[in-house]
Design an enzyme around this catalytic site. Structure first.
Site: not given
Ligand code: NAD
Length: 253
Positions: A125, A156, A193, A195
């Site tokens: 991403h 620009c 980590g 969803s």
């Molecule tokens: P999501 O927010 O949909 O899901 C996060 C998942 O991580 C959940 O299933 C949750 O249960 C799990 N989780 C939370 N804490 C955890 C831990 N300590 N250890 C293990 N698992 C844990 O995130 P996604 O599936 O990555 O999709 C969301 C989109 O948002 C992605 O496209 C991502 O690029 C973007 N995003 C990125 C960041 C970042 O760069 N750090 C932060 C937020 C969202």
């Protein structure tokens, strides 16, 4: 209520599998960076509660009102700039050095895998470290701006967009190709980590599985994958589970 965590015997079994198979590819999501202080989409009271992704993270929202979207981006940048790699990122980097992990496909835009020392990282991403102009195409490094100029402007005069993939935008071709090649060639996919609700990243475990890989999932809670695609579910925080796994694997090599 305490969170259920995976049992040591389960971790040891998965460690043996990873040490034996070696060609392991990790697919990581926002959850791996939660322990670095970056909220995922689900955390209560976090950034995304105040800035709903459907109103602030779509390309249409940016094109319609870039200044509004920069209210969210400016806050996100502050969180990202403070964040440091946590034991989960470090464990994956260690596993790459040990020759077990071949590469990481990350949905995160935070750059923490590279900061932890991982070398083969596909940023599915994009990254917040560069910005581009949607109107004239000029590119910039985020270090060319000190954060006081919000929103940052192109020469620009238009508002710049970080090179992160907003909802409604295509995955960059190179990232798509590299991710497909890693996912279809691995023997184990370690899904950490995520969803698994954001397409097409969520399809990578299926692609790996169709090509014969075993799918190991690490998450604090069950996901859409757990009962359909996952072969081994290790429940717990990524920092803890991946550190235990890397320690076990190191003993076996
Ligand atoms: P999501 O927010 O949909 O899901 C996060 C998942 O991580 C959940 O299933 C949750 O249960 C799990 N989780 C939370 N804490 C955890 C831990 N300590 N250890 C293990 N698992 C844990 O995130 P996604 O599936 O990555 O999709 C969301 C989109 O948002 C992605 O496209 C991502 O690029 C973007 N995003 C990125 C960041 C970042 O760069 N750090 C932060 C937020 C969202």
């Amino acid at each position: 209520m305490t969170m259920p965590t995976s049992q040591p015997t389960q971790t040891a079994e998965v460690a043996r599998l990873l040490a034996k198979c070696q060609r392991v590819v990790a697919l990581t999501g926002a959850g791996i960076s939660v322990e670095s202080g970056i909220p995922d989409f689900r955390s209560k009271g976090g950034l995304w509660t105040r800035f709903p992704p459907d109103q602030y993270a779509t390309i249409q929202a940016f094109m319609d009102d870039p200044e509004k979207v920069w209210q969210m981006l400016a806050e996100m940048e502050k969180v990202l700039d403070r964040a440091k790699p946590n034991p989960g990122h470090l464990a994956l980097s260690r596993l790459e050095k040990l020759g077990v992990v071949e590469g990481i496909i990350t949905q995160n835009i935070d750059g923490l895998h590279q900061e932890a020392g991982s070398k083969t990282v596909v940023e599915f991403h994009g990254s917040h470290r560069t910005l581009g102009c949607q109107w004239c195409g000029k590119g910039y490094g985020s270090d060319e701006f000190d954060g006081t100029e919000t929103p940052p402007l192109c020469s620009c005069g238009k508002v710049l967009k970080p090179d992160v993939v907003f909802f409604g935008e295509a995955i960059p071709t190179r990232a798509m190709n590299d991710a497909n090649s890693l996912a279809s060639g691995c023997r184990v996919m370690l899904v950490v980590g995520t969803s698994a609700e954001v397409v097409p990243a969520s399809q990578m475990p299926m692609l790996a599985k169709r090509n014969g890989a075993t799918v190991v999932e690490v998450n604090v809670e069950r996901t859409l994958l757990t009962d359909s695609v996952t072969d081994h579910f290790l429940q717990g925080k990524a920092g803890v589970v991946l550190t235990d796994l890397a320690n076990e694997i190191a003993k076996l090599l």
